[in-house]
Design an enzyme around this catalytic site. Structure first.
Site, PDB file in Angstrom:
ATOM      1  N   GLY A 117       0.823  -1.208   0.000  1.00 31.89           N
ATOM      2  CA  GLY A 117       0.000   0.000   0.000  1.00 31.89           C
ATOM      3  C   GLY A 117       0.853   1.251   0.000  1.00 31.89           C
ATOM      4  O   GLY A 117       0.578   2.201   0.740  1.00 31.89           O
ATOM      5  N   ALA A 118       1.862   1.277  -0.870  1.00 33.03           N
ATOM      6  CA  ALA A 118       2.881   2.323  -0.789  1.00 33.03           C
ATOM      7  C   ALA A 118       2.669   3.478  -1.761  1.00 33.03           C
ATOM      8  O   ALA A 118       3.559   4.301  -1.929  1.00 33.03           O
ATOM      9  CB  ALA A 118       4.267   1.716  -1.030  1.00 33.03           C
ATOM     10  N   THR A 173       0.316   5.930  -1.547  1.00 32.67           N
ATOM     11  CA  THR A 173      -0.155   7.162  -0.918  1.00 32.67           C
ATOM     12  C   THR A 173       0.056   7.080   0.595  1.00 32.67           C
ATOM     13  O   THR A 173       0.387   6.030   1.143  1.00 32.67           O
ATOM     14  CB  THR A 173      -1.666   7.398  -1.171  1.00 32.67           C
ATOM     15  OG1 THR A 173      -2.407   6.296  -0.621  1.00 32.67           O
ATOM     16  CG2 THR A 173      -1.976   7.531  -2.643  1.00 32.67           C
ATOM     17  N   GLY A 174      -0.176   8.198   1.261  1.00 31.01           N
ATOM     18  CA  GLY A 174      -0.268   8.224   2.717  1.00 31.01           C
ATOM     19  C   GLY A 174       0.905   7.635   3.459  1.00 31.01           C
ATOM     20  O   GLY A 174       2.070   7.862   3.135  1.00 31.01           O
ATOM     21  N   GLY A 180       2.001   4.589   3.652  1.00 31.99           N
ATOM     22  CA  GLY A 180       2.834   3.660   2.905  1.00 31.99           C
ATOM     23  C   GLY A 180       3.864   4.369   2.051  1.00 31.99           C
ATOM     24  O   GLY A 180       5.034   3.970   2.011  1.00 31.99           O
ATOM     25  N   SER A 231      -4.136  -0.457  14.591  1.00 31.24           N
ATOM     26  CA  SER A 231      -4.782   0.818  14.883  1.00 31.24           C
ATOM     27  C   SER A 231      -5.321   0.786  16.303  1.00 31.24           C
ATOM     28  O   SER A 231      -5.619  -0.290  16.843  1.00 31.24           O
ATOM     29  CB  SER A 231      -5.948   1.046  13.913  1.00 31.24           C
ATOM     30  OG  SER A 231      -6.796   2.087  14.351  1.00 31.24           O
ATOM     31  N   TYR A 237     -13.977  -3.427  11.407  1.00 30.62           N
ATOM     32  CA  TYR A 237     -12.650  -2.803  11.330  1.00 30.62           C
ATOM     33  C   TYR A 237     -11.841  -3.148  12.568  1.00 30.62           C
ATOM     34  O   TYR A 237     -10.668  -3.536  12.477  1.00 30.62           O
ATOM     35  CB  TYR A 237     -12.796  -1.287  11.191  1.00 30.62           C
ATOM     36  CG  TYR A 237     -11.473  -0.557  11.162  1.00 30.62           C
ATOM     37  CD1 TYR A 237     -10.616  -0.687  10.078  1.00 30.62           C
ATOM     38  CD2 TYR A 237     -11.072   0.263  12.222  1.00 30.62           C
ATOM     39  CE1 TYR A 237      -9.396  -0.023  10.044  1.00 30.62           C
ATOM     40  CE2 TYR A 237      -9.868   0.928  12.198  1.00 30.62           C
ATOM     41  CZ  TYR A 237      -9.024   0.785  11.104  1.00 30.62           C
ATOM     42  OH  TYR A 237      -7.812   1.437  11.080  1.00 30.62           O
TER      43      TYR A 237
END
Length: 309
Positions: free
Chosen positions: A28-29, A31-32, A34, A157, A183
């Protein structure tokens, strides 16, 4: 969360750190968190493999990273964590090119979408956030063992507090779907996965940690509604706390790169981390018996066992 008023950034954590000769994978690199994690590791000298959901997004992320770090050694691969076939194709290709993997940051994830299913029929958050990464790490374990001492960092999280893992019905096939609970279940699974992974492989040089990055300004919360924020605030109030301040990505990703590199963590494998420190996790996320049961269930669901030799 710690009481520091100015959270550390990725550059603070990696100041003076040389990762030359090390290979890192960040899921998941594009955006954000990552992207920032990949940028920071590349800036410290690591060869970084970034994963993206499409080749176009991967190429764009590589170009943007090289604009920030011209000397970066970086590449992109395509993997959709909601498809076990995609995970297998990616890991087969990568394993054919690299013999050793030193850092794996399981960063990708989704947060509180409407009820959905992965390609294999798993509840979307449990399937993507946990099972996809579980299979990916399993298939890359030979490279992690060859690269030992190596580290696996699993993004969890503070939302894991919302729910434990329902081992009887993790995919919401027999109970009503609640997106915040789902979640929380997936994020608890992340903590339990890191705990059991470290227990099984620490003596062979592969350590694991789970990370709470804080509330960060990213697009992860794109499915949030005003009612969702109100529910989060209400849960925090009931627990005698309040919602934490928003972090910038350079602050939120700092704990990930700290987990990947800090020598002081060598004897604290399996721990849950926040604000670049070991932090308490919920009791339902730290029960070793539950962690072992989730591991067995996960192997059954993905149809593959972790390598034993």
């Amino acid at each position: 969360m710690s009481e520091q008023t100015t959270p550390r950034t990725t550059d603070d954590v990696l100041a003076g750190v040389d990762l030359s000769g090390r290979t890192a994978l960040v899921t998941g690199a594009t955006t954000g968190l990552g992207f920032e994690t990949a940028r920071a590791l590349a800036a410290a000298g690591a060869h970084v493999v970034m994963t993206a959901r499409t080749a176009e997004k991967g190429a764009d992320a590589v170009a943007r990273l090289r604009e920030r770090v011209p000397e970066a050694s970086v590449e992109a691969g395509v993997v959709e964590l909601g498809s076990l076939a995609s995970v297998r194709a990616f890991t087969d290709e990568l394993s054919g090119r690299i013999d050793e993997l030193h850092l794996l940051v399981a960063n990708a994830g989704i947060m509180m979408p409407p009820l959905g299913r992965t390609e294999e029929g798993f509840e979307l958050q449990f399937g993507t956030n946990h099972l996809g990464h579980f299979l990916l790490v399993s298939r890359l374990m030979p490279a992690l063992l060859a690269g030992a001492p190596s580290r696996v960092v699993v993004l969890s999280s503070g939302g894991h507090q919302a729910s434990g893992v329902d081992l009887e019905d993790p995919n919401y096939e027999h109970r009503p779907y609640a997106k915040m609970e789902a979640y929380g279940q997936s994020k608890t699974a992340n903590v339990l996965f890191a705990l059991e992974l470290d227990r099984r492989y620490a003596d062979r040089g592969v350590h694991a940690w789970s990370v709470h990055p804080g509330m960060v300004r990213t697009d992860l919360g794109r499915n949030f509604t005003k009612d969702d924020y109100a529910e989060m605030a209400g849960r925090a109030k009931s627990a005698g706390t309040s919602l934490p301040p928003l972090y910038e990505v350079e602050q939120g990703a700092s704990t990930s790169v700290w987990a990947a590199t800090a020598p002081e963590l060598d004897d604290q494998g399996g721990a849950y981390l926040a604000d670049c420190a070991v932090a308490p996790a919920a009791a339902h996320a730290t029960d070793p018996e539950v962690a072992a049961k989730l591991w067995s269930l996960s192997e059954e669901l993905v149809g593959e066992a972790f390598p034993t030799s």
